[in-house]
Design an enzyme around this catalytic site. Structure first.
Site, PDB file in Angstrom:
ATOM      1  N   SER A 127       0.862  -1.188   0.000  1.00  0.00           N
ATOM      2  CA  SER A 127       0.000   0.000   0.000  1.00  0.00           C
ATOM      3  C   SER A 127       0.890   1.227   0.000  1.00  0.00           C
ATOM      4  O   SER A 127       2.091   1.135   0.314  1.00  0.00           O
ATOM      5  CB  SER A 127      -0.849  -0.011   1.282  1.00  0.00           C
ATOM      6  OG  SER A 127      -1.534   1.216   1.436  1.00  0.00           O
ATOM      7  N   TYR A 160      -1.578  -0.724  10.681  1.00  0.00           N
ATOM      8  CA  TYR A 160      -1.707  -0.959   9.230  1.00  0.00           C
ATOM      9  C   TYR A 160      -0.370  -0.633   8.566  1.00  0.00           C
ATOM     10  O   TYR A 160       0.117  -1.395   7.733  1.00  0.00           O
ATOM     11  CB  TYR A 160      -2.847  -0.109   8.662  1.00  0.00           C
ATOM     12  CG  TYR A 160      -3.186  -0.428   7.216  1.00  0.00           C
ATOM     13  CD1 TYR A 160      -3.655  -1.686   6.836  1.00  0.00           C
ATOM     14  CD2 TYR A 160      -3.043   0.533   6.221  1.00  0.00           C
ATOM     15  CE1 TYR A 160      -3.966  -1.974   5.507  1.00  0.00           C
ATOM     16  CE2 TYR A 160      -3.359   0.257   4.889  1.00  0.00           C
ATOM     17  CZ  TYR A 160      -3.816  -1.002   4.544  1.00  0.00           C
ATOM     18  OH  TYR A 160      -4.121  -1.290   3.231  1.00  0.00           O
TER      19      TYR A 160
HETATM   20  N1  LIG Z   1      -8.750  -0.166  -1.237  1.00  0.00           N
HETATM   21  C1  LIG Z   1      -7.671   0.563  -1.037  1.00  0.00           C
HETATM   22  O1  LIG Z   1      -7.723   1.809  -1.022  1.00  0.00           O
HETATM   23  C2  LIG Z   1      -6.341  -0.105  -0.823  1.00  0.00           C
HETATM   24  C3  LIG Z   1      -5.200   0.709  -0.805  1.00  0.00           C
HETATM   25  C4  LIG Z   1      -3.963   0.115  -0.571  1.00  0.00           C
HETATM   26  C5  LIG Z   1      -3.865  -1.246  -0.382  1.00  0.00           C
HETATM   27  N2  LIG Z   1      -4.998  -2.013  -0.394  1.00  0.00           N
HETATM   28  C6  LIG Z   1      -4.847  -3.446  -0.132  1.00  0.00           C
HETATM   29  O2  LIG Z   1      -5.471  -4.172  -1.161  1.00  0.00           O
HETATM   30  C7  LIG Z   1      -5.843  -5.464  -0.674  1.00  0.00           C
HETATM   31  C8  LIG Z   1      -7.257  -5.790  -1.117  1.00  0.00           C
HETATM   32  O3  LIG Z   1      -8.157  -4.908  -0.500  1.00  0.00           O
HETATM   33  P1  LIG Z   1      -9.452  -4.324  -1.232  1.00  0.00           P
HETATM   34  O4  LIG Z   1      -9.288  -2.854  -1.236  1.00  0.00           O
HETATM   35  O5  LIG Z   1      -9.745  -5.026  -2.482  1.00  0.00           O
HETATM   36  O6  LIG Z   1     -10.551  -4.614  -0.093  1.00  0.00           O
HETATM   37  P2  LIG Z   1     -11.761  -5.662   0.030  1.00  0.00           P
HETATM   38  O7  LIG Z   1     -12.715  -5.457  -1.087  1.00  0.00           O
HETATM   39  O8  LIG Z   1     -12.253  -5.486   1.436  1.00  0.00           O
HETATM   40  O9  LIG Z   1     -11.058  -7.070  -0.143  1.00  0.00           O
HETATM   41  C9  LIG Z   1     -10.454  -7.767   0.907  1.00  0.00           C
HETATM   42  C10 LIG Z   1     -10.454  -9.239   0.549  1.00  0.00           C
HETATM   43  O10 LIG Z   1      -9.777  -9.967   1.592  1.00  0.00           O
HETATM   44  C11 LIG Z   1     -10.555 -11.116   1.883  1.00  0.00           C
HETATM   45  N3  LIG Z   1     -10.319 -11.603   3.240  1.00  0.00           N
HETATM   46  C12 LIG Z   1     -10.558 -10.956   4.415  1.00  0.00           C
HETATM   47  N4  LIG Z   1     -10.262 -11.747   5.442  1.00  0.00           N
HETATM   48  C13 LIG Z   1      -9.841 -12.942   4.916  1.00  0.00           C
HETATM   49  C14 LIG Z   1      -9.406 -14.160   5.459  1.00  0.00           C
HETATM   50  N5  LIG Z   1      -9.311 -14.327   6.794  1.00  0.00           N
HETATM   51  N6  LIG Z   1      -9.078 -15.177   4.631  1.00  0.00           N
HETATM   52  C15 LIG Z   1      -9.156 -15.018   3.290  1.00  0.00           C
HETATM   53  N7  LIG Z   1      -9.539 -13.868   2.705  1.00  0.00           N
HETATM   54  C16 LIG Z   1      -9.882 -12.839   3.513  1.00  0.00           C
HETATM   55  C17 LIG Z   1     -11.991 -10.655   1.699  1.00  0.00           C
HETATM   56  O11 LIG Z   1     -12.845 -11.777   1.440  1.00  0.00           O
HETATM   57  P3  LIG Z   1     -13.774 -12.549   2.515  1.00  0.00           P
HETATM   58  O12 LIG Z   1     -14.302 -11.505   3.451  1.00  0.00           O
HETATM   59  O13 LIG Z   1     -14.791 -13.186   1.640  1.00  0.00           O
HETATM   60  O14 LIG Z   1     -12.857 -13.550   3.173  1.00  0.00           O
HETATM   61  C18 LIG Z   1     -11.861  -9.813   0.444  1.00  0.00           C
HETATM   62  O15 LIG Z   1     -11.943 -10.634  -0.700  1.00  0.00           O
HETATM   63  C19 LIG Z   1      -5.619  -5.413   0.843  1.00  0.00           C
HETATM   64  O16 LIG Z   1      -4.407  -6.059   1.161  1.00  0.00           O
HETATM   65  C20 LIG Z   1      -5.512  -3.935   1.138  1.00  0.00           C
HETATM   66  O17 LIG Z   1      -4.751  -3.667   2.285  1.00  0.00           O
HETATM   67  C21 LIG Z   1      -6.216  -1.480  -0.625  1.00  0.00           C
END
Ligand SMILES: NC(=O)c1ccc[n+]([C@@H]2O[C@H](COP(=O)([O-])OP(=O)(O)OC[C@H]3O[C@@H](n4cnc5c(N)ncnc54)[C@H](OP(=O)(O)O)[C@@H]3O)[C@@H](O)[C@H]2O)c1
Length: 254
Positions: free
Chosen positions: A149, A162
Site C-alpha cells: 500500500s 496498518y
Molecule cells: N482499497 C484501497 O484503497 C487499498 C489501498 C492500498 C492497499 N490495499 C490493499 O489491497 C488489498 C485488497 O483490499 P481491497 O481494497 O480489495 O478490499 P476488500 O474489497 O475489502 O477485499 C479484501 C479481501 O480480503 C478477503 N479476506 C478478508 N479476510 C480474509 C481471510 N481471513 N481469509 C481469506 N480472505 C480474507 C476478503 O474476502 P472474505 O471476506 O470473503 O474472506 C476480500 O476478498 C488489501 O491487502 C488492502 O490492504 C487497498
C-alpha cells in the site's frame, strides 16, 4: 487465439471482492486458470461462474488464510486440481485505521493475523511450486505479487499497525526478490493509493468519517486499475521483472 497466460495457473487471495476479484478476472481473461481464495463462498461461486461464461477456468477455494492448515490446503488443492502454480497474488488484507490510544487490541491482532500471518502461510506453501514453475513452464518464469500500500511507504498518524503490516510486506518482498531472482521467480510489491472497494467498510464509524473526509474531493482508483498493474507485471517477458508499482489516484497528494 492464443493468450499470453494460456497453460498457467494463478492463485489469488481475497478474490471475493475489490482488487482480488478484479485481478482474478484480468488474469483469467489473459488465459490463466485461477484459484480464487476467500471466505465468502457465494461471491467466489459467482465470480467462477462469470469466468467460466467467458471461457475461462476458476477453482473456488473457501478459505480463511489466517488458519495455517486452511492456507496450506488451498495451495495443495490448487496444484492437485489445476496441475501447477505459476502466479500468486497475496492480496487479502484488512485496514482498521484509528488512533492508537484507546484502540481495541483486537483490531491490531486482526491486521497482523491477516496482513502478515495469512500472507506468510500462503507464501511458505507456494514457494516450492513457484520455483518448480519457473523451471518447467513454457514461460520459464513465475510471479509472486504482494499487495502492500502507499501505507507501506509512508507512515501516518492513525495508520499505526496498518503501516506496520504494509511496511513489513514491502520489506519481505524485497528480501524474497533478492533470494529468488537467480531462479526466475519474480517478486513484486504493489502499492495502491485510495481504491474504491469494501476495504473502508470494516472501519469504526469515526475512522470511516475521517477517511471519507480525507478523500472527499478525490476521484478514487477502481479495483480494475490495480488489476491492470498486476496484469502488466505478470505478462512481462522472462527477462523483465517489475519489482514495485505505486499507483495513486491522480489527485491523491500523500
Ligand atoms: N482499497 C484501497 O484503497 C487499498 C489501498 C492500498 C492497499 N490495499 C490493499 O489491497 C488489498 C485488497 O483490499 P481491497 O481494497 O480489495 O478490499 P476488500 O474489497 O475489502 O477485499 C479484501 C479481501 O480480503 C478477503 N479476506 C478478508 N479476510 C480474509 C481471510 N481471513 N481469509 C481469506 N480472505 C480474507 C476478503 O474476502 P472474505 O471476506 O470473503 O474472506 C476480500 O476478498 C488489501 O491487502 C488492502 O490492504 C487497498
Amino acid at each position: 487465439m492464443a493468450k499470453i497466460l494460456d497453460g498457467t495457473v494463478a492463485l489469488i487471495t481475497g478474490a471475493s471482492s475489490g482488487i482480488g476479484e478484479a485481478t482474478a478476472r484480468a488474469l483469467a481473461a489473459q488465459g490463466a486458470a485461477v484459484a480464487v481464495v476467500a471466505r465468502r463462498k457465494e461471491r467466489l461461486d459467482q465470480l467462477a461462474s462469470d469466468i467460466a461464461q467467458q471461457g475461462g477456468r476458476a477453482l473456488v477455494l473457501e478459505t480463511d488464510v489466517t488458519d495455517q492448515a486452511q492456507a496450506q490446503a488451498a495451495v495443495e488443492r490448487t496444484v492437485s486440481e489445476l496441475g501447477r502454480l505459476d502466479t500468486v497474488v497475496n492480496n487479502a488484507g484488512v485496514m482498521l485505521l484509528g488512533p492508537a490510544v484507546g484502540a481495541p487490541l483486537e483490531d491490531w491482532e486482526r491486521m497482523v493475523s491477516l496482513n502478515v500471518d495469512g500472507l506468510l502461510y500462503i507464501t511458505h506453501a507456494v514457494l516450492p511450486h513457484l520455483l518448480k514453475a519457473a523451471q518447467d513452464s513454457p514461460r520459464q518464469v513465475a510471479d509472486l505479487i504482494n499487495i502492500s500500500s502507499v501505507a507501506g511507504r509512508i507512515a501516518r498518524s492513525g495508520s499505526n499497525v496498518y503501516n506496520l503490516t504494509k511496511f513489513g510486506v514491502a520489506a519481505l518482498s524485497e528480501s524474497l526478490r533478492q533470494e529468488l531472482a537467480g531462479r526466475h521467480v519474480r517478486v513484486a510489491s504493489v502499492e495502491p493509493g485510495a481504491v474504491a472497494t469494501e476495504l473502508g467498510s470494516h472501519l469504526r464509524p469515526e475512522a470511516q468519517k475521517s477517511l471519507a473526509q480525507r478523500f472527499a474531493n478525490l476521484e478514487m482508483l477502481k479495483a480494475e486499475d490495480i488489476a491492470d498493474a498486476i496484469q502488466y507485471i505478470v505478462t512481462r517477458p522472462r527477462h523483465v521483472a517489475i519489482n514495485e508499482i505505486l499507483v495513486r489516484p491522480t489527485q491523491q497528494e500523500g
